[in-house]
Design a protein around this motif. Structure first.
Motif, PDB file in Angstrom:
ATOM      1  N   LYS A   1       0.829  -1.204   0.000  1.00 57.70           N
ATOM      2  CA  LYS A   1       0.000   0.000   0.000  1.00 57.70           C
ATOM      3  C   LYS A   1       0.865   1.256   0.000  1.00 57.70           C
ATOM      4  O   LYS A   1       0.618   2.189  -0.764  1.00 57.70           O
ATOM      5  CB  LYS A   1      -0.919  -0.020   1.222  1.00 57.70           C
ATOM      6  CG  LYS A   1      -1.821   1.166   1.347  1.00 57.70           C
ATOM      7  CD  LYS A   1      -2.685   1.022   2.598  1.00 57.70           C
ATOM      8  CE  LYS A   1      -3.219   2.353   3.034  1.00 57.70           C
ATOM      9  NZ  LYS A   1      -3.933   2.266   4.301  1.00 57.70           N
ATOM     10  N   ALA A   2       1.896   1.276   0.809  1.00 61.45           N
ATOM     11  CA  ALA A   2       2.779   2.439   0.889  1.00 61.45           C
ATOM     12  C   ALA A   2       3.499   2.699  -0.434  1.00 61.45           C
ATOM     13  O   ALA A   2       3.743   3.845  -0.803  1.00 61.45           O
ATOM     14  CB  ALA A   2       3.796   2.252   2.013  1.00 61.45           C
ATOM     15  N   GLN A   3       3.826   1.633  -1.166  1.00 59.59           N
ATOM     16  CA  GLN A   3       4.561   1.775  -2.419  1.00 59.59           C
ATOM     17  C   GLN A   3       3.668   2.011  -3.624  1.00 59.59           C
ATOM     18  O   GLN A   3       4.115   2.569  -4.620  1.00 59.59           O
ATOM     19  CB  GLN A   3       5.389   0.512  -2.690  1.00 59.59           C
ATOM     20  CG  GLN A   3       6.506   0.303  -1.724  1.00 59.59           C
ATOM     21  CD  GLN A   3       7.199  -1.022  -1.953  1.00 59.59           C
ATOM     22  OE1 GLN A   3       6.808  -1.830  -2.780  1.00 59.59           O
ATOM     23  NE2 GLN A   3       8.242  -1.266  -1.187  1.00 59.59           N
ATOM     24  N   SER A   4       2.403   1.582  -3.564  1.00 57.66           N
ATOM     25  CA  SER A   4       1.580   1.536  -4.775  1.00 57.66           C
ATOM     26  C   SER A   4       0.320   2.370  -4.749  1.00 57.66           C
ATOM     27  O   SER A   4      -0.419   2.377  -5.717  1.00 57.66           O
ATOM     28  CB  SER A   4       1.172   0.084  -5.059  1.00 57.66           C
ATOM     29  OG  SER A   4       2.298  -0.737  -5.138  1.00 57.66           O
ATOM     30  N   PHE A   5       0.044   3.051  -3.653  1.00 56.36           N
ATOM     31  CA  PHE A   5      -1.210   3.784  -3.560  1.00 56.36           C
ATOM     32  C   PHE A   5      -0.946   5.177  -3.024  1.00 56.36           C
ATOM     33  O   PHE A   5      -0.302   5.352  -2.003  1.00 56.36           O
ATOM     34  CB  PHE A   5      -2.196   3.063  -2.646  1.00 56.36           C
ATOM     35  CG  PHE A   5      -3.514   3.771  -2.500  1.00 56.36           C
ATOM     36  CD1 PHE A   5      -4.438   3.744  -3.527  1.00 56.36           C
ATOM     37  CD2 PHE A   5      -3.822   4.474  -1.361  1.00 56.36           C
ATOM     38  CE1 PHE A   5      -5.656   4.402  -3.415  1.00 56.36           C
ATOM     39  CE2 PHE A   5      -5.037   5.130  -1.234  1.00 56.36           C
ATOM     40  CZ  PHE A   5      -5.946   5.095  -2.255  1.00 56.36           C
ATOM     41  N   ASP A   6      -1.446   6.167  -3.723  1.00 51.64           N
ATOM     42  CA  ASP A   6      -1.311   7.557  -3.307  1.00 51.64           C
ATOM     43  C   ASP A   6      -2.707   8.171  -3.278  1.00 51.64           C
ATOM     44  O   ASP A   6      -3.282   8.502  -4.316  1.00 51.64           O
ATOM     45  CB  ASP A   6      -0.411   8.308  -4.281  1.00 51.64           C
ATOM     46  CG  ASP A   6      -0.150   9.744  -3.876  1.00 51.64           C
ATOM     47  OD1 ASP A   6      -0.754  10.218  -2.883  1.00 51.64           O
ATOM     48  OD2 ASP A   6       0.652  10.410  -4.553  1.00 51.64           O
ATOM     49  N   ALA A   7      -3.245   8.308  -2.074  1.00 50.75           N
ATOM     50  CA  ALA A   7      -4.616   8.815  -1.924  1.00 50.75           C
ATOM     51  C   ALA A   7      -4.762  10.246  -2.414  1.00 50.75           C
ATOM     52  O   ALA A   7      -5.866  10.688  -2.732  1.00 50.75           O
ATOM     53  CB  ALA A   7      -5.036   8.725  -0.457  1.00 50.75           C
ATOM     54  N   ASP A   8      -3.656  10.989  -2.503  1.00 49.37           N
ATOM     55  CA  ASP A   8      -3.713  12.380  -2.934  1.00 49.37           C
ATOM     56  C   ASP A   8      -3.686  12.542  -4.453  1.00 49.37           C
ATOM     57  O   ASP A   8      -3.848  13.641  -4.954  1.00 49.37           O
ATOM     58  CB  ASP A   8      -2.551  13.174  -2.318  1.00 49.37           C
ATOM     59  CG  ASP A   8      -2.676  13.268  -0.812  1.00 49.37           C
ATOM     60  OD1 ASP A   8      -3.825  13.311  -0.312  1.00 49.37           O
ATOM     61  OD2 ASP A   8      -1.634  13.284  -0.132  1.00 49.37           O
ATOM     62  N   ARG A   9      -3.454  11.446  -5.166  1.00 46.47           N
ATOM     63  CA  ARG A   9      -3.415  11.504  -6.623  1.00 46.47           C
ATOM     64  C   ARG A   9      -4.815  11.527  -7.207  1.00 46.47           C
ATOM     65  O   ARG A   9      -5.667  10.755  -6.808  1.00 46.47           O
ATOM     66  CB  ARG A   9      -2.686  10.276  -7.144  1.00 46.47           C
ATOM     67  CG  ARG A   9      -1.480  10.626  -7.978  1.00 46.47           C
ATOM     68  CD  ARG A   9      -0.633   9.420  -8.140  1.00 46.47           C
ATOM     69  NE  ARG A   9      -0.735   9.006  -9.521  1.00 46.47           N
ATOM     70  CZ  ARG A   9      -0.327   7.843  -9.947  1.00 46.47           C
ATOM     71  NH1 ARG A   9       0.162   6.968  -9.138  1.00 46.47           N
ATOM     72  NH2 ARG A   9      -0.421   7.545 -11.208  1.00 46.47           N
ATOM     73  N   SER A  10      -5.032  12.387  -8.132  1.00 47.04           N
ATOM     74  CA  SER A  10      -6.347  12.455  -8.769  1.00 47.04           C
ATOM     75  C   SER A  10      -6.493  11.329  -9.789  1.00 47.04           C
ATOM     76  O   SER A  10      -5.514  10.716 -10.219  1.00 47.04           O
ATOM     77  CB  SER A  10      -6.521  13.800  -9.477  1.00 47.04           C
ATOM     78  OG  SER A  10      -5.718  13.852 -10.652  1.00 47.04           O
ATOM     79  N   GLU A  11      -7.720  11.096 -10.195  1.00 46.99           N
ATOM     80  CA  GLU A  11      -8.001  10.088 -11.214  1.00 46.99           C
ATOM     81  C   GLU A  11      -7.294  10.449 -12.527  1.00 46.99           C
ATOM     82  O   GLU A  11      -6.737   9.590 -13.208  1.00 46.99           O
ATOM     83  CB  GLU A  11      -9.518   9.983 -11.421  1.00 46.99           C
ATOM     84  CG  GLU A  11      -9.933   8.953 -12.449  1.00 46.99           C
ATOM     85  CD  GLU A  11      -9.733   7.516 -11.989  1.00 46.99           C
ATOM     86  OE1 GLU A  11      -9.901   6.622 -12.826  1.00 46.99           O
ATOM     87  OE2 GLU A  11      -9.397   7.280 -10.819  1.00 46.99           O
ATOM     88  N   LEU A  12      -7.274  11.728 -12.863  1.00 44.09           N
ATOM     89  CA  LEU A  12      -6.599  12.175 -14.080  1.00 44.09           C
ATOM     90  C   LEU A  12      -5.110  11.876 -14.004  1.00 44.09           C
ATOM     91  O   LEU A  12      -4.516  11.357 -14.959  1.00 44.09           O
ATOM     92  CB  LEU A  12      -6.828  13.668 -14.316  1.00 44.09           C
ATOM     93  CG  LEU A  12      -6.086  14.271 -15.508  1.00 44.09           C
ATOM     94  CD1 LEU A  12      -6.515  13.602 -16.812  1.00 44.09           C
ATOM     95  CD2 LEU A  12      -6.315  15.767 -15.577  1.00 44.09           C
ATOM     96  N   GLU A  13      -4.482  12.167 -12.869  1.00 43.02           N
ATOM     97  CA  GLU A  13      -3.053  11.884 -12.719  1.00 43.02           C
ATOM     98  C   GLU A  13      -2.774  10.388 -12.840  1.00 43.02           C
ATOM     99  O   GLU A  13      -1.785   9.985 -13.438  1.00 43.02           O
ATOM    100  CB  GLU A  13      -2.557  12.392 -11.360  1.00 43.02           C
ATOM    101  CG  GLU A  13      -2.497  13.893 -11.251  1.00 43.02           C
ATOM    102  CD  GLU A  13      -2.203  14.353  -9.847  1.00 43.02           C
ATOM    103  OE1 GLU A  13      -1.317  15.215  -9.697  1.00 43.02           O
ATOM    104  OE2 GLU A  13      -2.847  13.859  -8.903  1.00 43.02           O
ATOM    105  N   ARG A  14      -3.646   9.576 -12.267  1.00 38.79           N
ATOM    106  CA  ARG A  14      -3.472   8.131 -12.345  1.00 38.79           C
ATOM    107  C   ARG A  14      -3.530   7.664 -13.792  1.00 38.79           C
ATOM    108  O   ARG A  14      -2.704   6.883 -14.251  1.00 38.79           O
ATOM    109  CB  ARG A  14      -4.543   7.432 -11.514  1.00 38.79           C
ATOM    110  CG  ARG A  14      -4.360   5.920 -11.462  1.00 38.79           C
ATOM    111  CD  ARG A  14      -5.498   5.238 -10.754  1.00 38.79           C
ATOM    112  NE  ARG A  14      -6.775   5.402 -11.430  1.00 38.79           N
ATOM    113  CZ  ARG A  14      -7.123   4.773 -12.557  1.00 38.79           C
ATOM    114  NH1 ARG A  14      -6.283   3.951 -13.143  1.00 38.79           N
ATOM    115  NH2 ARG A  14      -8.297   4.969 -13.114  1.00 38.79           N
TER     116      ARG A  14
END
Length: 110
Positions: A84-97
């Motif tokens: 989770k720490a390496q692969s998930f960024d809650a602050d990233r928007s859907e567009l950025e993803r």
């Protein structure tokens, strides 16, 4: 090629998440293994959820989803937290993803 739902504990919803992440067959899922497949789900925008993570581990071992207990569950929790720490960024928007998926956002821009 065998359907994802042929694996114990993998229902239609979980299978749809894997398909959205590019994992379309039971063989692909088994070849990737639980950690790499779960990482791919997170990178594809899935929200992290510990139960889903350990259910996947149990599924690939052919065990009931609720068979994970004690020391094994604690060890899986540590692995889950690391993934989770390496692969998930809650602050990233859907567009950025999405831009990252198609190679527009570079690691320096994250």
């Amino acid at each position: 090629m065998t359907a994802l739902t042929s694996i114990r504990n993998i229902g239609p919803s979980f299978a749809a998440s894997f398909k959205a992440a590019g994992i379309t067959t039971a063989e692909e899922l088994r070849e990737l293994g639980a950690d790499a497949a779960y990482t791919r789900l997170l990178e594809n925008g899935a929200r992290p959820h510990f139960i889903g993570y350990y259910v996947l581990h149990m599924a690939l071992q052919g065990r009931p989803w609720n068979d994970c207990k004690g020391k094994e569950k604690k060890a899986l929790r540590k692995q889950f937290d690391a993934i989770k720490a390496q692969s998930f960024d809650a602050d990233r928007s859907e567009l950025e993803r999405i831009l990252d998926q198609i190679g527009v956002v570079t690691p320096q821009q994250r």
